[in-house]
Enzyme design. Structure first.
Site: not given
Length: 408
Positions: A121, A198, A201, A224, A362
């Site tokens: 991302h 990261d 997700q 999220k 993104c």
């Protein structure tokens, strides 16, 4: 896991959009919020809204207990060793920028390397680009396999003795690829590099144990994972956070201020300048309680079944459709339909009450790797059903028929 009962906890799902029942397939962008989170936020602002830490009055004490209690819930949720390792930020982007602006710039020099993947991302690309420019370090990319996965052999070839930071996404927001972050972290440590994950997700959809992964930093967002917008988390090992300088200065993060010099509070507060995100943290704690009650293993199992069902139906029933990403994936299906631009596709689906994402997500470098200017993406969460998938398939068939008639 009774999805029918879970759906009743999300007020926003009980509505029509453009005359059709809402089918929300955009949870990778932001998830919907259960009534438990909404009510917890409402309770904070109605009953004990106050600033934290400084006040000695009752409302201030209640707010502080809620805010710091949220930190403990985050710690337990990701199995960090201490609440000192949990820093509240505005989101995953802010958390990654904090590492790049503080740790990276203080520890990198010319000739050093930062290693990331080609599926990142923008929030895990641009901060490292800027850190490389500021320090003279080199930014390198782990290549991807043809299906959108990465091999550990390529990781080993890319990470060298000069590598100081390895920063990877755990789950791709485009391809759904689940990266082997534990093994990648081990390779990074073998070369003396730190690992940055990261988790935007992954954290909402599967169990993540930072001690098991042994990562040095991990970033994720509240919005999220059924929590409010504007709140995120940076996990960092205490040994690194202790030696990092803050990047935002002002109230709340100080210890002593003199005319020319100042000192900072201890961890984690030295990184939380200004009035903190109190309501957001309290809402995030409620979201964690909600997810724990349902069970992350149950959520992951449900999404795996749903995405497999979706791929099977889409491949068999929608002609001219290309799906991107590996066979084993998280609950994300990114695709294109021949002769239909993703934005047009998403617009027609919206007229049917179906919300999907369209664009570059993104991830512009990844789009170029895919040789696509844009894609459409359907992403699933704990409140989605097979009926949602059925509606998507029906909507895509209708979209193809519509554009076939238009250009006939």
């Amino acid at each position: 896991m009774d999805v029918r009962e879970i759906r009743k906890m999300f007020p926003i799902l009980d509505q029509e959009v453009n005359g059709h029942p809402l089918v929300y397939l955009d949870s990778s962008a932001t998830s919907q919020k259960p009534v438990q989170v909404i009510e917890k936020l409402d309770d904070y602002y109605r009953r004990y809204n106050s600033n934290v830490h400084r006040g000695v009055h009752t409302l201030g004490t209640l707010a502080t207990e809620g805010y710091e209690g949220a930190r403990e819930k985050v710690r337990a949720f990701i199995n960090a060793k201490s609440t000192e390792e949990i820093v509240f930020t505005r989101g995953a982007t802010a958390a990654l920028n904090l590492v790049a602006s503080s740790y990276a710039r203080d520890n990198l020099s010319e000739g050093d390397e930062i290693v990331i993947t080609q599926m990142e991302h923008h929030s895990n690309i641009i901060p490292w680009q800027q850190a490389a420019k500021a320090t003279g370090a080199t930014l390198k990319y782990i290549p991807m396999q043809e299906d959108g996965s990465i091999s550990l052999e390529d990781v080993r070839e890319t990470v060298t003795d000069n590598t100081k930071i390895v920063a990877v996404i755990q789950v791709s927001n485009v391809l759904g690829t689940i990266n082997p972050v534990k093994e990648i972290t081990s390779i990074a440590h073998e070369k003396g590099a730190v690992s940055v994950i990261d988790g935007a997700q992954s954290i909402p959809h599967m169990k993540v144990d930072v001690q098991d992964i042994d990562c040095d930093f991990l970033a994720f967002s509240g919005h999220k994972m059924c929590g409010p917008t504007g709140i995120g988390v940076l996990y960092g090992k205490k040994q690194w956070l202790n030696n990092m300088e803050p990047v935002e200065f002002g109230g709340e993060m100080i210890d002593f201020v003199d005319w020319q010099e100042s000192t900072w509070k201890e961890l984690p507060w030295k990184f939380e300048g200004g009035t903190p995100i109190i309501g957001g943290a309290i809402g995030l704690a409620a979201a964690i309680d909600f997810l724990n009650e349902i069970g992350l293993d149950n959520i992951e199992e449900h999404e795996t079944k749903l995405v497999n069902y979706a791929i099977e139906r889409l491949q068999n029933e929608v002609k001219g459709l290309q799906i991107y990403g590996p066979k084993k994936r998280a609950g994300i299906v990114t695709f294109n339909v021949d002769n239909v631009h993703p934005h047009d596709l998403a617009t027609v689906l919206d007229s049917e009450g179906i919300a999907v994402r369209a664009g570059h997500h993104c991830a512009q470098p990844l789009m170029r790797w895919l040789k696509a200017t844009a894609t459409a993406r359907a992403s699933f969460y704990l409140y989605n059903t097979e009926e949602d998938v059925d509606a998507l398939v029906k909507g895509l068939i209708k979209t193809k028929e519509y554009f076939g008639d238009v250009f006939a």
